[in-house]
Design a protein around this motif. Structure first.
Motif, mmCIF file in Angstrom:
data_model
loop_
_atom_site.group_PDB
_atom_site.id
_atom_site.type_symbol
_atom_site.label_atom_id
_atom_site.label_comp_id
_atom_site.label_asym_id
_atom_site.label_seq_id
_atom_site.Cartn_x
_atom_site.Cartn_y
_atom_site.Cartn_z
ATOM 1 N N LEU A 188 84.339 -52.278 95.413
ATOM 2 C CA LEU A 188 83.266 -52.101 94.434
ATOM 3 C C LEU A 188 83.722 -52.739 93.135
ATOM 4 C CD1 LEU A 188 80.686 -50.858 93.166
ATOM 5 C CD2 LEU A 188 81.996 -48.740 92.856
ATOM 6 N N GLU A 189 82.959 -53.692 92.650
ATOM 7 C CA GLU A 189 83.274 -54.344 91.379
ATOM 8 C C GLU A 189 82.001 -54.452 90.545
ATOM 9 O OE1 GLU A 189 85.605 -57.952 91.593
ATOM 10 O OE2 GLU A 189 86.238 -57.471 93.644
ATOM 11 N N PHE A 190 82.157 -54.235 89.242
ATOM 12 C CA PHE A 190 81.001 -54.420 88.366
ATOM 13 C C PHE A 190 81.449 -54.719 86.946
ATOM 14 C CE2 PHE A 190 81.782 -49.846 88.517
ATOM 15 C CZ PHE A 190 81.730 -49.453 87.186
ATOM 16 N N PHE A 191 80.549 -55.367 86.218
ATOM 17 C CA PHE A 191 80.759 -55.718 84.818
ATOM 18 C C PHE A 191 79.771 -54.935 83.958
ATOM 19 C CE2 PHE A 191 82.159 -59.431 87.173
ATOM 20 C CZ PHE A 191 83.326 -59.815 86.514
ATOM 21 N N VAL A 192 80.190 -54.575 82.745
ATOM 22 C CA VAL A 192 79.310 -53.931 81.770
ATOM 23 C C VAL A 192 79.426 -54.697 80.459
ATOM 24 C CG1 VAL A 192 78.710 -51.810 80.554
ATOM 25 C CG2 VAL A 192 79.672 -51.685 82.864
ATOM 26 N N SER A 193 78.296 -55.086 79.888
ATOM 27 C CA SER A 193 78.292 -55.818 78.631
ATOM 28 C C SER A 193 78.028 -54.881 77.464
ATOM 29 C CB SER A 193 77.224 -56.917 78.658
ATOM 30 O OG SER A 193 75.928 -56.343 78.585
ATOM 31 N N ASN A 194 78.190 -55.398 76.279
ATOM 32 C CA ASN A 194 77.924 -54.625 75.066
ATOM 33 C C ASN A 194 76.468 -54.186 74.991
ATOM 34 O OD1 ASN A 194 78.546 -53.765 72.197
ATOM 35 N ND2 ASN A 194 77.001 -55.326 71.793
ATOM 36 N N GLU A 195 75.568 -54.964 75.564
ATOM 37 C CA GLU A 195 74.140 -54.623 75.547
ATOM 38 C C GLU A 195 73.776 -53.622 76.629
ATOM 39 O OE1 GLU A 195 75.232 -57.772 75.851
ATOM 40 O OE2 GLU A 195 75.021 -58.445 73.770
ATOM 41 N N GLY A 196 74.746 -53.174 77.426
ATOM 42 C CA GLY A 196 74.471 -52.210 78.480
ATOM 43 C C GLY A 196 74.009 -52.829 79.779
ATOM 44 N N ARG A 197 74.176 -54.121 79.933
ATOM 45 C CA ARG A 197 73.816 -54.767 81.194
ATOM 46 C C ARG A 197 74.931 -54.532 82.218
ATOM 47 N NH1 ARG A 197 69.468 -58.042 80.559
ATOM 48 N NH2 ARG A 197 68.951 -58.668 78.421
ATOM 49 N N VAL A 198 74.547 -54.100 83.400
ATOM 50 C CA VAL A 198 75.488 -53.823 84.476
ATOM 51 C C VAL A 198 75.197 -54.766 85.633
ATOM 52 C CG1 VAL A 198 76.386 -52.084 86.071
ATOM 53 C CG2 VAL A 198 75.593 -51.396 83.798
ATOM 54 N N ARG A 199 76.230 -55.441 86.117
ATOM 55 C CA ARG A 199 76.069 -56.362 87.241
ATOM 56 C C ARG A 199 77.287 -56.233 88.142
ATOM 57 N NH1 ARG A 199 77.805 -61.552 88.437
ATOM 58 N NH2 ARG A 199 76.421 -62.727 89.833
ATOM 59 N N GLY A 200 77.058 -56.073 89.448
ATOM 60 C CA GLY A 200 78.186 -55.934 90.349
ATOM 61 C C GLY A 200 77.789 -56.059 91.800
ATOM 62 N N TRP A 201 78.702 -55.637 92.682
ATOM 63 C CA TRP A 201 78.463 -55.736 94.105
ATOM 64 C C TRP A 201 79.406 -54.795 94.860
ATOM 65 C CZ3 TRP A 201 80.302 -59.430 90.887
ATOM 66 C CH2 TRP A 201 81.650 -59.774 91.011
ATOM 67 N N ILE A 202 78.943 -54.381 96.039
ATOM 68 C CA ILE A 202 79.755 -53.618 96.984
ATOM 69 C C ILE A 202 79.947 -54.483 98.218
ATOM 70 C CG2 ILE A 202 79.912 -51.540 98.413
ATOM 71 C CD1 ILE A 202 78.012 -50.179 96.449
ATOM 72 N N THR A 203 81.191 -54.564 98.694
ATOM 73 C CA THR A 203 81.488 -55.342 99.893
ATOM 74 C C THR A 203 82.164 -54.446 100.924
ATOM 75 O OG1 THR A 203 81.775 -57.350 98.574
ATOM 76 C CG2 THR A 203 82.651 -57.379 100.814
ATOM 77 N N ILE A 204 81.680 -54.498 102.163
ATOM 78 C CA ILE A 204 82.218 -53.670 103.243
ATOM 79 C C ILE A 204 82.573 -54.566 104.426
ATOM 80 C CG2 ILE A 204 81.709 -51.846 104.919
ATOM 81 C CD1 ILE A 204 79.836 -50.604 102.882
ATOM 82 N N ARG A 205 83.807 -54.427 104.897
ATOM 83 C CA ARG A 205 84.240 -55.076 106.129
ATOM 84 C C ARG A 205 84.543 -53.973 107.141
ATOM 85 N NH1 ARG A 205 87.818 -57.564 102.683
ATOM 86 N NH2 ARG A 205 89.580 -56.712 103.856
ATOM 87 N N SER A 206 83.822 -53.936 108.237
ATOM 88 C CA SER A 206 83.993 -52.870 109.222
ATOM 89 C C SER A 206 83.710 -53.397 110.620
ATOM 90 C CB SER A 206 83.054 -51.702 108.916
ATOM 91 O OG SER A 206 83.128 -50.731 109.937
ATOM 92 N N PRO A 207 84.490 -52.933 111.615
ATOM 93 C CA PRO A 207 84.256 -53.367 112.997
ATOM 94 C C PRO A 207 83.190 -52.541 113.717
ATOM 95 C CG PRO A 207 86.187 -51.957 112.928
ATOM 96 C CD PRO A 207 85.709 -52.114 111.499
ATOM 97 N N LEU A 208 82.584 -51.566 113.037
ATOM 98 C CA LEU A 208 81.605 -50.710 113.703
ATOM 99 C C LEU A 208 80.417 -51.530 114.176
ATOM 100 C CD1 LEU A 208 81.553 -47.589 111.340
ATOM 101 C CD2 LEU A 208 82.592 -47.760 113.604
ATOM 102 N N PRO A 209 80.095 -51.473 115.471
ATOM 103 C CA PRO A 209 78.939 -52.242 115.976
ATOM 104 C C PRO A 209 77.629 -51.684 115.425
ATOM 105 C CG PRO A 209 79.796 -50.757 117.666
ATOM 106 C CD PRO A 209 80.776 -50.712 116.537
ATOM 107 N N GLY A 210 76.751 -52.596 115.059
ATOM 108 C CA GLY A 210 75.443 -52.195 114.560
ATOM 109 C C GLY A 210 75.432 -51.768 113.110
#
Length: 235
Positions: A188-210
């Protein structure tokens, strides 16, 4: 002697008036709205006050005991130690700074509900340990401390609960939070600016089928790094 006495008594009267200044009068004079904060209930004096239903953007944070530093107030700044009273959400303490060119929070400890803070990303809560986030003249001037978050993805019998941990740092003008699970397969990574803008992403690597089909209902898409959910919002 009479002049000295008049100056002395005037100073005492001014100090007494300042200490008894209603908190609801002092807060609008600050620029707390620049931090995305608003409150529905404000009572007491700046020496000891209470803020009810404090909001960060659209996220309800709870009820807090607060006090202002009169010396900082005279300089047109806000230094406000706070402590959350809500037992359900748990303790949250720190020092809020606003006014002038410096704004942010120091010595933040405790948890924030995250339902409305990360643009709808499936994160239940964000926890801070000795965290400081300060902006000066619109740029990140200090970002330190530890941060943790709980990912909560639930779909039928599947319950993908993960804990993320990481640290805060300044990166350019923004604050960057970079967190990972113990296994390192989720980030989980995200950025926060002085103006309160939040931008980020979640990345998941998993072998679970489906899993890709299930996570697609949350907005995850296949990427070279795994299943990724970008998010963006403004506090």
């Amino acid at each position: 002697m009479n002049r000295r006495w008049a100056v002395w008594t005037s100073g005492i009267a001014l100090l007494a008036a300042l200490l008894m200044l209603p908190l609801r009068v002092a807060l609008p004079a600050s620029d707390l709205q620049q931090l995305g904060l608003s409150a529905r209930q404000v009572g007491g004096s700046i020496w000891y006050g209470r803020i009810g239903e404090l909001m960060l953007g659209r996220q309800l944070l709870g009820t807090f005991d607060v006090r202002l530093d009169p010396g900082a107030l005279l300089l047109g700044r806000i230094a406000m130690p706070f402590e959350r009273l809500d037992a359900v959400q748990g303790p949250l303490t720190g020092v809020l700074r606003a006014g002038g060119s410096l704004r942010g929070v120091e010595r933040l400890n405790g948890s924030l509900p995250a339902a409305n803070l990360l643009g709808g990303a499936p994160v239940d809560a964000i926890s801070f340990t000795n965290a400081t986030i300060l902006f000066e003249d619109g740029r990140c001037s200090e970002a330190t401390g530890q941060i943790a978050a709980n990912l909560a993805v639930r779909f039928g019998p599947l319950a993908l609960d993960r804990g993320f941990r990481g640290a805060l740092a300044c990166e350019g003008e923004r604050v960057r939070a970079r967190l990972a699970s113990d296994a390192g397969t989720e980030r989980l990574e995200f950025f926060v600016s002085n103006e309160g803008r939040v931008r980020g992403w979640i990345t998941i690597r998993s072998p679970l089928p489906g899993l890709d089909t299930i996570l697609s209902t949350y907005g995850f898409r296949t990427s070279p790094d795994g299943l990724t959910l970008p998010f963006e919002t403004r506090l």
